[in-house]
Scaffold this motif. Structure first.
Motif, PDB file in Angstrom:
ATOM      1  N   VAL A 151       0.844  -1.199   0.000  1.00  0.00           N
ATOM      2  CA  VAL A 151       0.000   0.000   0.000  1.00  0.00           C
ATOM      3  C   VAL A 151       0.878   1.247   0.000  1.00  0.00           C
ATOM      4  O   VAL A 151       1.865   1.327   0.744  1.00  0.00           O
ATOM      5  CB  VAL A 151      -0.923   0.024   1.238  1.00  0.00           C
ATOM      6  CG1 VAL A 151      -1.790   1.282   1.235  1.00  0.00           C
ATOM      7  CG2 VAL A 151      -1.795  -1.230   1.290  1.00  0.00           C
ATOM      8  N   LEU A 152       0.494   2.206  -0.834  1.00  0.00           N
ATOM      9  CA  LEU A 152       1.144   3.517  -0.851  1.00  0.00           C
ATOM     10  C   LEU A 152       0.141   4.549  -0.371  1.00  0.00           C
ATOM     11  O   LEU A 152      -0.947   4.683  -0.941  1.00  0.00           O
ATOM     12  CB  LEU A 152       1.618   3.875  -2.261  1.00  0.00           C
ATOM     13  CG  LEU A 152       2.197   5.287  -2.445  1.00  0.00           C
ATOM     14  CD1 LEU A 152       3.464   5.460  -1.616  1.00  0.00           C
ATOM     15  CD2 LEU A 152       2.483   5.579  -3.910  1.00  0.00           C
ATOM     16  N   LEU A 153       0.487   5.275   0.680  1.00  0.00           N
ATOM     17  CA  LEU A 153      -0.361   6.345   1.211  1.00  0.00           C
ATOM     18  C   LEU A 153       0.282   7.683   0.912  1.00  0.00           C
ATOM     19  O   LEU A 153       1.439   7.919   1.275  1.00  0.00           O
ATOM     20  CB  LEU A 153      -0.546   6.190   2.725  1.00  0.00           C
ATOM     21  CG  LEU A 153      -1.300   7.331   3.436  1.00  0.00           C
ATOM     22  CD1 LEU A 153      -2.748   7.415   2.942  1.00  0.00           C
ATOM     23  CD2 LEU A 153      -1.252   7.139   4.952  1.00  0.00           C
ATOM     24  N   THR A 154      -0.450   8.576   0.268  1.00  0.00           N
ATOM     25  CA  THR A 154       0.059   9.913  -0.003  1.00  0.00           C
ATOM     26  C   THR A 154      -1.099  10.896  -0.034  1.00  0.00           C
ATOM     27  O   THR A 154      -2.225  10.553   0.336  1.00  0.00           O
ATOM     28  CB  THR A 154       0.884   9.954  -1.312  1.00  0.00           C
ATOM     29  OG1 THR A 154       1.531  11.220  -1.419  1.00  0.00           O
ATOM     30  CG2 THR A 154       0.006   9.708  -2.522  1.00  0.00           C
ATOM     31  N   ALA A 155      -0.824  12.122  -0.463  1.00  0.00           N
ATOM     32  CA  ALA A 155      -1.855  13.157  -0.462  1.00  0.00           C
ATOM     33  C   ALA A 155      -1.652  14.095  -1.643  1.00  0.00           C
ATOM     34  O   ALA A 155      -0.570  14.164  -2.231  1.00  0.00           O
ATOM     35  CB  ALA A 155      -1.818  13.937   0.853  1.00  0.00           C
ATOM     36  N   THR A 156      -2.698  14.818  -1.968  1.00  0.00           N
ATOM     37  CA  THR A 156      -2.665  15.756  -3.088  1.00  0.00           C
ATOM     38  C   THR A 156      -1.940  17.046  -2.691  1.00  0.00           C
ATOM     39  O   THR A 156      -2.060  17.519  -1.562  1.00  0.00           O
ATOM     40  CB  THR A 156      -4.105  16.095  -3.528  1.00  0.00           C
ATOM     41  OG1 THR A 156      -4.747  14.884  -3.932  1.00  0.00           O
ATOM     42  CG2 THR A 156      -4.109  17.080  -4.676  1.00  0.00           C
ATOM     43  N   GLY A 157      -1.200  17.619  -3.644  1.00  0.00           N
ATOM     44  CA  GLY A 157      -0.527  18.893  -3.413  1.00  0.00           C
ATOM     45  C   GLY A 157       0.864  18.730  -2.849  1.00  0.00           C
ATOM     46  O   GLY A 157       1.369  17.618  -2.713  1.00  0.00           O
ATOM     47  N   ASP A 158       1.484  19.861  -2.482  1.00  0.00           N
ATOM     48  CA  ASP A 158       2.831  19.816  -1.926  1.00  0.00           C
ATOM     49  C   ASP A 158       2.973  20.627  -0.647  1.00  0.00           C
ATOM     50  O   ASP A 158       4.079  20.841  -0.163  1.00  0.00           O
ATOM     51  CB  ASP A 158       3.858  20.292  -2.962  1.00  0.00           C
ATOM     52  CG  ASP A 158       3.562  21.705  -3.469  1.00  0.00           C
ATOM     53  OD1 ASP A 158       2.678  22.380  -2.903  1.00  0.00           O
ATOM     54  OD2 ASP A 158       4.238  22.119  -4.431  1.00  0.00           O
TER      55      ASP A 158
END
Length: 268
Positions: free
Chosen positions: A55-62
């Motif tokens: 599983v890869l967990l990330t988020a939108t934007g920087d």
């Protein structure tokens, strides 16, 4: 296959990589109760899905990975709280999310693209491997709102950095930059912002190509070896949150946040 929930985007590719993206950049990728529960459900499904291997967990934007719990308008809050309501809400909410990551039988890699604050920092700490942008930071922001550390933060931080440093991070609530996070062992890799997703993708695909059952069992053994009584620690956290929910300082912390000013705590 793509499964979308409001603010939580989930997709699984042919290699068995489940990509979970927090997509709420307009609110700093903070999580409303509905979004938090959707994120929990995504991890619980990934755990049970035989197609998923990592599983890869990330988020939108920087700017933000996750700013923690979204501020709930007072008008939408329950009018009357009974003793035990806060503890039960925490156990079934943020603690359940943290457990869903910790107990997921697949390796979980976080690509931390921006600030992770409060419960958002706990999401990072709960993941197995963490790739962090050099521009990102972790903030145990609970003290700035007068809120008892929740979402497993005390347990997770103490386990990773030890009692003395965890005390400093939780009681002072100072931002921890990426380089310091790496030095303290809070993250595994610090890379230029533009490389964060790419490096995390490389790690998660390597894990997805590995011996899935063995990796899941290794994850479990690592947890057991470093935990003595997580349930007891989480129960203590929940009831501490219950007690703090009745303090004036908590209300002041929430008001000051909504009014964008420094809090004026009175110790009551």
């Amino acid at each position: 296959m793509v499964d979308e929930q409001p603010g939580i985007n989930v997709s699984t590719d042919a290699d068995g990589v489940c990509r979970i993206v927090i997509d709420r950049p307009d609110v700093g990728n903070s999580l409303s109760p509905f979004a938090r529960d959707a994120l929990t459900a995504a991890f619980e499904r990934a755990d049970k899905d035989p197609v998923v291997r990592a599983v890869l967990l990330t988020a939108t934007g920087d700017r933000h990975f996750c700013a923690g719990a979204a501020l709930v308008p007072k008008s939408s809050a329950p009018p009357d709280k009974r003793p035990g309501d806060i503890a039960r809400m925490l156990q079934k909410g943020w603690q359940r999310l943290t457990c869903a990551i910790l107990d997921c039988g697949k390796p979980v890699v976080a690509a931390v693209n921006g600030t992770a604050a409060g419960a958002g920092a706990s999401l990072v700490l709960a993941c197995d491997l963490v790739v962090m942008s050099s521009e990102a930071q972790l903030v145990a922001a609970f003290v700035h709102r007068g809120v008892v550390p929740d979402s497993g933060a005390v347990r997770l931080l103490t386990r990773i950095v030890g009692l003395r440093k965890a005390t400093e991070l939780l009681m002072l609530g100072e931002p921890v930059d990426a380089a310091t996070c790496e030095r303290l062992g809070l993250v595994n890799r610090v890379v230029p912002s533009a490389d964060t997703i790419g490096v995390a993708e490389e790690l998660v695909r390597r894990l997805a190509a590995g011996p899935t059952v063995m990796l899941g069992l290794t994850k479990r053994m690592l947890a057991v070896s470093s935990e003595s009584a997580r349930d007891a620690a989480f129960e203590q956290e929940a009831w501490a949150a219950e007690l703090v929910s009745h303090t004036a300082d908590l209300q002041e912390g929430l008001r000051s946040f909504a009014e964008r000013r420094d809090p004026r705590f009175t110790g009551r």
